[in-house]
Enzyme design. Sequence first.
Site, PDB file in Angstrom:
ATOM      1  N   TYR A  50      -2.447  11.218  29.875  1.00 52.42           N
ATOM      2  CA  TYR A  50      -2.394  12.052  28.403  1.00 52.42           C
ATOM      3  C   TYR A  50      -1.055  12.106  27.783  1.00 52.42           C
ATOM      4  O   TYR A  50      -0.020  11.881  28.590  1.00 52.42           O
ATOM      5  CB  TYR A  50      -2.658  13.557  29.097  1.00 52.42           C
ATOM      6  CG  TYR A  50      -4.209  13.945  29.616  1.00 52.42           C
ATOM      7  CD1 TYR A  50      -5.050  14.395  28.792  1.00 52.42           C
ATOM      8  CD2 TYR A  50      -4.398  13.520  31.070  1.00 52.42           C
ATOM      9  CE1 TYR A  50      -6.549  14.600  28.993  1.00 52.42           C
ATOM     10  CE2 TYR A  50      -5.717  13.692  31.190  1.00 52.42           C
ATOM     11  CZ  TYR A  50      -6.678  14.248  30.397  1.00 52.42           C
ATOM     12  OH  TYR A  50      -7.957  14.676  31.046  1.00 52.42           O
ATOM     13  N   GLU A  51      -1.208  12.134  26.488  1.00 47.35           N
ATOM     14  CA  GLU A  51      -0.137  11.907  25.538  1.00 47.35           C
ATOM     15  C   GLU A  51       0.818  12.861  26.011  1.00 47.35           C
ATOM     16  O   GLU A  51       2.227  12.756  25.284  1.00 47.35           O
ATOM     17  CB  GLU A  51      -0.576  11.838  24.335  1.00 47.35           C
ATOM     18  CG  GLU A  51      -0.988  13.116  23.477  1.00 47.35           C
ATOM     19  CD  GLU A  51      -1.502  12.711  22.125  1.00 47.35           C
ATOM     20  OE1 GLU A  51      -0.579  12.923  21.273  1.00 47.35           O
ATOM     21  OE2 GLU A  51      -2.593  12.559  21.658  1.00 47.35           O
ATOM     22  N   SER A  52       0.609  14.115  26.315  1.00 42.69           N
ATOM     23  CA  SER A  52       1.761  14.923  26.612  1.00 42.69           C
ATOM     24  C   SER A  52       2.735  14.164  27.719  1.00 42.69           C
ATOM     25  O   SER A  52       3.885  14.908  28.046  1.00 42.69           O
ATOM     26  CB  SER A  52       1.187  16.194  27.015  1.00 42.69           C
ATOM     27  OG  SER A  52       0.325  16.257  28.210  1.00 42.69           O
TER      28      SER A  52
END
Length: 251
Positions: A50-52
Amino acid sequence: MTEYTSDEMMSVAAARALGDWMSCFVGIGLPSTAANLARRGHAPNLTLIYESGCLGAKPSRLPLSIGDGELADTADAVVSVPEVFNYWLQPGRIDVGFLGAAQLDKFGNINTTVIGPDYANPKVRLPGAGGAPEIAASCREVFVVLRQSPRTFVEKVDFVTSFGHGTGKGDRERLGLPGAGPTLVVTDLGLMRPDPETAELTLTELHPGIEVDQVVEATGWKLKVAGDLGTTPAPTEAELRILRDLKRASA
């Protein structure tokens, strides 16, 4: 046979596209449902990113956003956002980018920015790009999942948020984009893949009970249909059980 909804068929078909031991950069919403279904089912070694900054996340429920603490709590590692993009994504280390869309055109270009021709005064201002442009550019291939209608499947998107195949085959190469771009589009009616000669999306599979005319009517361009049009296998009881358990845990 167990009854199922069109959304369940879509989620199952999207999940099946992900193989074991693959790495997948996951968008929130329908892509996350499909990716988590795959990991809980036939692809237990699928790595969800996930881009987090959450690498190898194994959420017990569907995350509400990329900032959901469940992703960090269950991840193999949590790194900075610049590291996710600069080290993992841009060098082509991620197999699949799984994205949704508000609009999709016949060459797989995605709009999640504005609806309407005037950017400054749109009919609808959408959430925006997030990391999707980089995902579309740099993952080895891209899968897109969304419900099909003439509003979402348009001749030309109002705004190119995430580049697909541009105006046709060869545009990605001319721009120097490393990934293959959209190779699969999964909807609640069937599956589309780009034509190898033109990169125009072509209907290659129908979901059970769906007719070609239904898909054509739900598409905003003159949809091409593969000569060897197939039928998507219906969801199995095991797939539906896993999906519904996941949904219940997220309620």
